[in-house]
Design a protein around this motif. Structure first.
Motif, PDB file in Angstrom:
ATOM      1  N   GLU A 186      38.058  40.306  53.219  1.00  0.00           N
ATOM      2  CA  GLU A 186      37.895  41.729  52.886  1.00  0.00           C
ATOM      3  C   GLU A 186      38.882  42.167  51.808  1.00  0.00           C
ATOM      4  N   LYS A 187      40.077  41.536  51.769  1.00  0.00           N
ATOM      5  CA  LYS A 187      41.039  41.890  50.736  1.00  0.00           C
ATOM      6  C   LYS A 187      40.558  41.411  49.366  1.00  0.00           C
ATOM      7  N   ILE A 188      39.959  40.224  49.337  1.00  0.00           N
ATOM      8  CA  ILE A 188      39.421  39.703  48.075  1.00  0.00           C
ATOM      9  C   ILE A 188      38.269  40.578  47.599  1.00  0.00           C
ATOM     10  N   ARG A 189      37.414  41.001  48.524  1.00  0.00           N
ATOM     11  CA  ARG A 189      36.289  41.858  48.145  1.00  0.00           C
ATOM     12  C   ARG A 189      36.765  43.225  47.661  1.00  0.00           C
ATOM     13  N   THR A 190      37.844  43.725  48.268  1.00  0.00           N
ATOM     14  CA  THR A 190      38.427  44.979  47.783  1.00  0.00           C
ATOM     15  C   THR A 190      38.980  44.800  46.376  1.00  0.00           C
ATOM     16  N   LEU A 191      39.588  43.641  46.117  1.00  0.00           N
ATOM     17  CA  LEU A 191      40.070  43.345  44.768  1.00  0.00           C
ATOM     18  C   LEU A 191      38.922  43.380  43.767  1.00  0.00           C
ATOM     19  N   VAL A 192      37.814  42.756  44.138  1.00  0.00           N
ATOM     20  CA  VAL A 192      36.652  42.709  43.243  1.00  0.00           C
ATOM     21  C   VAL A 192      36.151  44.123  42.965  1.00  0.00           C
ATOM     22  N   LYS A 193      36.023  44.948  44.009  1.00  0.00           N
ATOM     23  CA  LYS A 193      35.572  46.330  43.827  1.00  0.00           C
ATOM     24  C   LYS A 193      36.543  47.108  42.940  1.00  0.00           C
ATOM     25  N   GLY A 194      37.837  46.873  43.156  1.00  0.00           N
ATOM     26  CA  GLY A 194      38.837  47.568  42.355  1.00  0.00           C
ATOM     27  C   GLY A 194      38.742  47.219  40.880  1.00  0.00           C
ATOM     28  N   ILE A 195      38.548  45.947  40.580  1.00  0.00           N
ATOM     29  CA  ILE A 195      38.428  45.521  39.180  1.00  0.00           C
ATOM     30  C   ILE A 195      37.166  46.082  38.557  1.00  0.00           C
ATOM     31  N   GLN A 196      36.070  46.106  39.325  1.00  0.00           N
ATOM     32  CA  GLN A 196      34.839  46.711  38.819  1.00  0.00           C
ATOM     33  C   GLN A 196      35.035  48.208  38.558  1.00  0.00           C
TER      34      GLN A 196
END
Length: 777
Positions: free
Chosen positions: A403-413
């Motif tokens: 979930e932390k990696i997915r949050t990172l991805v959303k943040g970069i997007q």
């Protein structure tokens, strides 16, 4: 077979009882060995073979005793062993002793045997070797577990994943020793001459395993005392106790092993490769009594290969020999990295918006596509940190969950979707008739970000830097080395793929503390330092650089529960602010309660206790509430499920308390009285001040910034969560037509502010503003 015949047990017991008295103090260069928790031990053929080419059972027994002593100290031991061919030759020789077949001649002669004979001997001997290990380990209440591998296995990424999972599971079972060996019965090196990418002997097998299994220490046991400065048989030859690469410049190795494929040259190559990968390595004499225990106690046994020791000695030597140049070659190396980042940042800033957006979208997609690999590398860091008993707070920050990696991805997007930040008009002014001066946003330049145990910070920081056109120098904590290196590779590859004209030099990653020291001297190249870590780290950075520093040293956040608060709401908010992520800098550390609520404090305590929160008391709380233990100090950051409860007599006292003992990070008030809330929001001097909400909202992603490079508690430039805007400065732009000052003769300055809208003239034929933003080329 008696235990006494297996080795000198008395020596082992004495070592465990009084190692310092028996062996003396550890050598200064060997303290790195003493901290090891996962050890790969390679036993060379020369160690397990007698002069008559039979198996040296007594030495194996002594080795097993030493391994048991280490396991009893809660260390994890992985054994890489030779000897299957030796055992097989003995078995086949006795089987055919009355037969004059060619097989008998090959086995009984002292000359090297053919590859086919070696494979046959290995096939016959492997079960016998493991049966012997089973017996020896069982006598010490240990369990051996066999794993056979071939060089080609290590080219298969799926094999590596399975290898790590299997080994981790075995090591999780108490007193189990994984025993590795090459499957010589089926290996065929003649097919691998040109494209071998696995291992060439058990030395390089041990090196590969140490790297793949994230070992702290590799011990290569051989039949000599280590790397010698002359022929091993020459009595005048001495052991080189600490390996330095320059040793090899004029070094000649003797011939290889007479009983195995290795030799000292192979051992040195494998040892240095392992050390460069971060695995401390020692080559030592496996025939000496208790040698493995002496190595583990930090005695100057054998030859040490350690990257940090080499760097330290090289730097010390460089400082001594280069009096005329204080910085030396190391400074030039990091200067080159920083200059590359500056050059690349200027190219990036000149790129059109679409290019920077494409880079960010590529990074986001590559992070998502490599989630499993990122998790696997992070698990290696976490496992190593747990073995080294890393502080629990840092350990929580180190862990990367899906979930932390997915949050990172959303943040970069989200950062990619933001309005173009560069060349954004901030003001326009007519200086004089026909001359317009404009102020617009611009990148700061090159940023140096230093962060501890936070691999998720790396892609966040990189994304913000790319969007704002800045170059980056990054230094992550050594405990997150595997995670950081992979994340850096993914991001650099994305930049190189989308914008090769910018290049991967935009983001530099350094690993050693010495490099940080050198980078902090580059005030002519690096424009801003942002440390993310402990108070000690931030303080040290500020004291050792002329470069401006932005960030915060402490995260001592307060929640004030006012006399007009809804207690159920207050408890809900406090529990969230402490338990959502206790290690975060925006987690609450102190709860201030109005004295009028003293009779209901037990309700708050009950809710916190049910949430698993330990409550300590401030000075007044300890006086008023009898069952509270006193907090360490009025200004303490826990970073775990502990907080301080304090009693205050008014909101004004709460504000004074926050200003006296807070860090200026984030504070909140819980009250139903809007006037009191507004008074609190107006008077509290912190970067973030909230009403009826958790302090955990103080975050760049939650603020809509996509991510943050950190939270600044300073008052110059940026404050609070620092996103893209916090990484920008400004520049003044004017376009004249031959204007000169000439002592201001004949000039009438109008200094008339102009709107940013569409009534203005284009800045150039090629670059026109869109909604007040000048689009890049």
């Amino acid at each position: 077979m008696s235990m006494k015949s297996l080795g000198d047990l008395a020596v082992t017991e004495k070592f465990l009882d009084d190692s310092e008295r028996l062996y003396g103090d550890p050598h200064p260069t060997r303290y790195c060995v003493r901290n090891s928790r996962r050890i790969v031990v390679k036993v060379g053929t020369a160690v397990v073979t007698r002069q008559d080419k039979r198996l040296a059972v007594g030495r194996l027994g002594a080795l097993v005793e030493q391994i048991e002593a280490l396991v009893s100290k809660d260390l994890q031991v992985i054994l890489v062993t030779s000897g299957a061919v030796t055992v097989g030759r003995q078995k086949l020789f006795h089987q055919h002793v009355l037969n004059s077949s060619p097989l008998k001649m090959q086995i009984s002669s002292g000359s090297p045997t053919t590859t086919i004979c070696n494979r046959a001997a290995a096939s016959a001997g492997q079960s016998g070797l493991m049966a012997l290990y089973d017996t020896l380990f069982a006598m010490m209440d240990l369990q051996a577990s066999q794993l056979l591998v071939t060089p080609r296995d290590f080219r298969d990424e799926n094999f590596k994943v399975n290898l790590r999972e299997t080994t981790e599971e075995l090591l999780s079972v108490s007193r189990v020793i994984p025993v590795f060996n090459e499957n010589d019965a089926i290996s065929d090196r003649s097919l691998d001459k040109d494209k071998l990418s696995g291992f060439q002997d058990n030395d390089s097998l041990a090196k590969e395993l140490a790297r793949e299994l994230n070992a702290d220490l590799l011990v290569l046991l051989t039949n000599v005392d280590g790397l010698m400065d002359g022929p091993p048989k020459d009595r005048n030859s001495k052991v080189i106790h600490t390996f330095m690469p320059k040793i090899l410049e004029n070094f000649r190795f003797s011939s290889g092993s007479t009983v195995g494929r290795g030799g000292m040259e192979a051992k040195v190559a494998s040892a240095w490769d392992a050390a460069q990968a971060g695995v401390t390595t020692v080559i030592a004499n496996g025939k000496l009594p208790s040698v493995l225990l002496r190595v583990m106690e930090g005695m100057q046994e054998g030859t040490l290969f350690d990257r940090d020791v080499v760097e330290a000695e090289e730097n010390a030597s460089r400082c001594t020999s280069t009096a005329a140049s204080e910085d030396g070659d190391a400074l030039e190396t990091v200067r080159d990295l920083a200059l590359s980042a500056r050059t690349a940042s200027r190219k990036l800033a000149a790129c059109p918006t679409e290019t920077r957006v494409k880079i960010l979208r590529r990074i986001a997609s590559d992070l998502a596509a490599n989630e499993q690999l990122i998790m696997e590398r992070n698990m290696r860091d976490v496992a190593s940190a747990e073995r080294k008993k890393l502080d629990p707070t840092l350990l929580q920050r180190l862990k990367l969950k899906p979930e932390k990696i997915r949050t990172l991805v959303k943040g970069i997007q989200a950062i990619a979707d933001q309005e173009e930040p560069l060349r954004k008009l901030q003001s326009r002014m007519e200086i004089m008739d026909g001359l317009v001066l404009e102020k617009m946003t611009s990148p700061i330049g090159v940023l140096l970000i230093i962060f501890e145990a936070r691999p998720d910070a790396l892609p966040q920081i990189a994304a913000l830097a790319i969007r704002s056109g800045n170059g980056l120098m990054l230094k992550g904590g050594s405990e997150a080395r595997h995670s950081n290196e992979l994340l850096h590779h993914i991001i650099s590859n994305a930049i190189d793929t989308v914008a090769p004209e910018v290049g991967s030099g935009l983001i530099g990653l350094v690993n050693s503390r010495d490099e940080i020291r050198d980078l902090l001297k580059l005030d002519d190249v690096i424009d801003l330092v942002i440390p993310r870590g402990s108070n000690a780290l931030v303080t040290n950075i500020k004291q050792n650089t002329k470069i401006p520093v932005m960030g915060h040293a402490d995260g001592i956040c307060h929640i004030y529960i006012d006399q007009d608060a809804d207690l159920d709401l207050a408890c809900k908010i406090v529990v969230d602010a402490k338990t959502d992520y206790p290690a975060a800098c925006n987690a609450v550390e102190k709860v201030l309660v109005h004295k009028s609520l003293l009779g209901q404090v037990y309700k708050i305590q009950k809710q916190l206790d049910q949430a698993g929160i330990t409550v300590l008391g401030g000075e007044e709380a300890v006086k008023e509430i009898g069952n509270l233990k006193k907090a360490p100090s009025p200004k303490h950051e826990y970073g775990n499920r502990t907080l301080t409860l304090e009693i205050v007599r008014s909101m004004a006292e709460a504000v004074d308390h926050i200003h006296s003992f807070g860090s200026g990070h984030t504070e909140a008030i819980i009250t139903e009285n809007k006037d009191t809330a507004e008074d609190f929001l107006r008077k509290v001097d912190s970067a973030c001040v909230f009403h009826n909400m958790s302090t955990r909202f103080a975050d760049g992603f939650r603020f809509g910034l996509g991510a943050e490079v950190g939270i600044s508690t300073g008052r110059i430039h940026a404050r609070g969560p620092v996103g893209v805007e916090g990484l920008l400065t400004s520049k003044w732009v004017a376009r004249g037509s031959g204007n000169i000052v000439n002592h201001d003769e004949g000039i009438e300055y109008t200094h008339r502010p102009l709107p940013l809208g569409n009534d203005r003239k284009p800045l150039s034929d090629a670059v026109a503003p869109v909604n007040g933003v000048v689009q890049g080329q």
